[in-house]
Design an enzyme around this catalytic site. Structure first.
Site, mmCIF file in Angstrom:
data_model
loop_
_atom_site.group_PDB
_atom_site.id
_atom_site.type_symbol
_atom_site.label_atom_id
_atom_site.label_comp_id
_atom_site.label_asym_id
_atom_site.label_seq_id
_atom_site.Cartn_x
_atom_site.Cartn_y
_atom_site.Cartn_z
ATOM 1 N N GLU A 161 0.885 -1.220 0.068
ATOM 2 C CA GLU A 161 0.194 0.121 0.053
ATOM 3 C C GLU A 161 0.914 1.215 -0.029
ATOM 4 O OE1 GLU A 161 -3.874 -1.534 2.603
ATOM 5 O OE2 GLU A 161 -2.551 0.149 3.271
ATOM 6 N N CYS A 162 0.717 2.029 -1.046
ATOM 7 C CA CYS A 162 1.277 3.604 -0.837
ATOM 8 C C CYS A 162 2.688 3.306 -0.934
ATOM 9 C CB CYS A 162 0.363 4.347 0.075
ATOM 10 S SG CYS A 162 0.856 5.933 -0.192
ATOM 11 N N ALA A 163 3.227 3.508 0.164
ATOM 12 C CA ALA A 163 4.975 3.344 0.556
ATOM 13 C C ALA A 163 5.310 2.223 -0.141
ATOM 14 C CB ALA A 163 5.287 3.428 1.790
ATOM 15 N N SER A 210 -0.978 -0.739 -4.812
ATOM 16 C CA SER A 210 -1.672 0.323 -5.126
ATOM 17 C C SER A 210 -1.614 1.510 -3.662
ATOM 18 C CB SER A 210 -3.125 -0.216 -4.725
ATOM 19 O OG SER A 210 -4.091 0.813 -4.508
#
Length: 461
Positions: free
Chosen positions: A338-340, A435
């Site tokens: 996720e993200c990072a 994502s």
């Protein structure tokens, strides 16, 4: 079940409610009380300071991502064994999910918890007007019990006297404390808000102690406790991760799931790992800034959010771990990012090599992408079946180019039209799901069961 509790709110962001909430938690804990810390909304950073103050995990209560029906059960789960609970609000008291009325606002969560509200008011630029402000907030929604005020950033004894006289005359809401302006307890910020506690170590501990001392000297803690004890019993049953997931078959070997942590990957919800454990996984944390390999026997990998852009040189220099992650993904190992985690799995971040698992590169920008999303899973993955609908949130100042692969992870609607995002598998990394969307797995517990089953299958294979 009855746990004394209160909600710390404010008329708007920036009033100092994080300082007051963290200080209350620290001050009450210093009295020997077991304090359960909670945060309304999706924010990861404030709960880190709450956790330092309380000595137990700070937990989020997000009615958008988890559903209103889960708020009281999640609260009771997190507050088990506590003497008192302190819930920090989000934004202004009545500010919720955009365009959805009170949903996910501090006021909404206070009603779901049947908890009294303490309003933190930034009094730095007002005197008698404070009474009109408090009266308005107290009367706006009669179902919200605004039961006390803490005056923050008070300039002097005379200023405090004027504020108290106005509130006694015009609001009917008691003043629980008056906190002077203090640069000593300021928590430094940067591009996404406060600096996470995980990055500040000894500094964060000192800041939390200072907040506790300031609040203990400025707020009537006996009155605060008396107010918290007026909260009526909740009729909900505590949330139980074991009751939310289908565990692995009896006798099946527990797969080891490595979960990234440390300063670069500090964003996580406690319930996510609790669900993985309930589903049958052995959860093993590791720090990509320091580990040169994945934990031995890793069968699944979770890389959550954080600030890899601030540690891009260190992450890039750790070539051994980057190569190990790439090899794990290429061998079919299930990965949730996720993200990072998405940035770390790409080719590059700000021009420096990352893991190279995904054919995308990321860079920092000036633009903040922030908000709740209602998403549809466009592909079957190691997390969810195709077509699954869920709610999450974005929070970043980076962009990925391209922003999705041939198999996008999600689709959602924006004012500009339908938006596709993320990677639900990629060439040579079929079991990778990456994502920008942050998810609270308590809202979709099947994610943990599906991912654990995928890890078990990879281990057996």
């Amino acid at each position: 079940m009855n746990i004394p509790r209160l909600v710390v709110a404010a008329p708007s962001s920036g009033a100092g409610k994080t300082t007051i909430a963290t200080g209350l938690i620290a001050a009450l804990a210093a009295r020997g009380l077991a304090v359960s810390p909670h945060k309304v909304g999706p924010d990861y950073i404030d709960p880190g300071y709450h956790g330092l103050a309380a000595g137990r995990p700070g937990r989020n209560l997000d009615a958008f991502m988890c559903g209103p029906e889960r708020i009281a059960p999640l609260f009771l789960h997190g507050a088990a064994g506590a003497d008192v609970a302190v819930v920090e609000g989000v934004m202004g008291l009545f500010d919720g999910a955009s365009g959805r009325g009170e949903l996910a606002s501090t006021a909404h969560v206070s009603k779901l918890l049947r908890a009294p509200v303490v309003l933190v008011v930034d009094a730095s630029s007002q005197s008698r007007s404070v009474a009109a402000l408090v009266h308005g907030f107290a009367s706006w929604d009669p179902e919200v019990r605004l039961a006390g005020v803490i005056l923050n950033r008070v300039a002097s004894d005379r200023h405090e006297r004027l504020l108290r006289e106005a509130l006694e005359e015009g609001s009917g809401v008691p003043v629980l404390g008056s906190v002077r302006r203090s640069a000593a307890v300021a928590t430094p910020s940067r591009h996404l808000g406060l600096i996470p506690a995980a990055e500040r170590s000894a500094e964060a501990l000192r800041a939390v102690a200072d907040m506790g001392e300031l609040v203990a000297a400025s707020v009537d803690l006996d009155e605060v406790l008396a107010l918290a004890r007026t909260a009526p019993p909740l009729t909900a049953e505590p949330w139980d991760p074991a009751g939310e997931v289908t565990p692995l078959a009896a006798g099946a070997a527990r797969p080891r799931i490595a979960v990234a942590g440390g300063a670069a990957f500090s964003f996580s919800y406690a319930e996510n790992t609790e669900l993985l454990t309930a589903a049958g996984a052995e959860v093993v944390p590791f720090d990509p800034l320091h580990a040169d390999a994945l934990p031995e026997g890793t069968a699944g990998l979770v890389i959550g959010g954080g600030f890899p852009e601030l540690y891009v040189r260190e992450l890039s220099a750790n070539g051994q771990l980057r190569a190990a992650i790439a090899a794990f993904a290429a061998a079919g190992g299930p990965v949730s990012a996720e993200c990072a985690g998405l940035l770390y799995l790409g080719r590059e971040l700000d021009g420096l090599p990352m893991c190279g698992v995904l054919d995308t590169s990321a860079r920092m920008t000036e633009r903040l992408t922030l908000g709740y999303r209602e998403a549809v899973a466009l592909e079957e993955s190691t997390l969810l079946p195709g077509g699954a609908r869920l709610r999450g949130h974005e929070f970043h100042r980076t962009v990925c180019e391209p922003e999705h692969g041939e198999r996008p992870a999600w689709g959602w609607r924006l004012p500009t039209g339908l938006h596709f995002e993320g990677f639900a598998g990629a060439a040579g990394a079929e079991n990778v799901h990456a994502s920008y969307l942050h998810l609270h797995w308590a809202g979709y517990p099947q994610i943990a069961a599906t991912f654990t089953a995928a890890a078990a299958a990879h281990r057996a294979g």
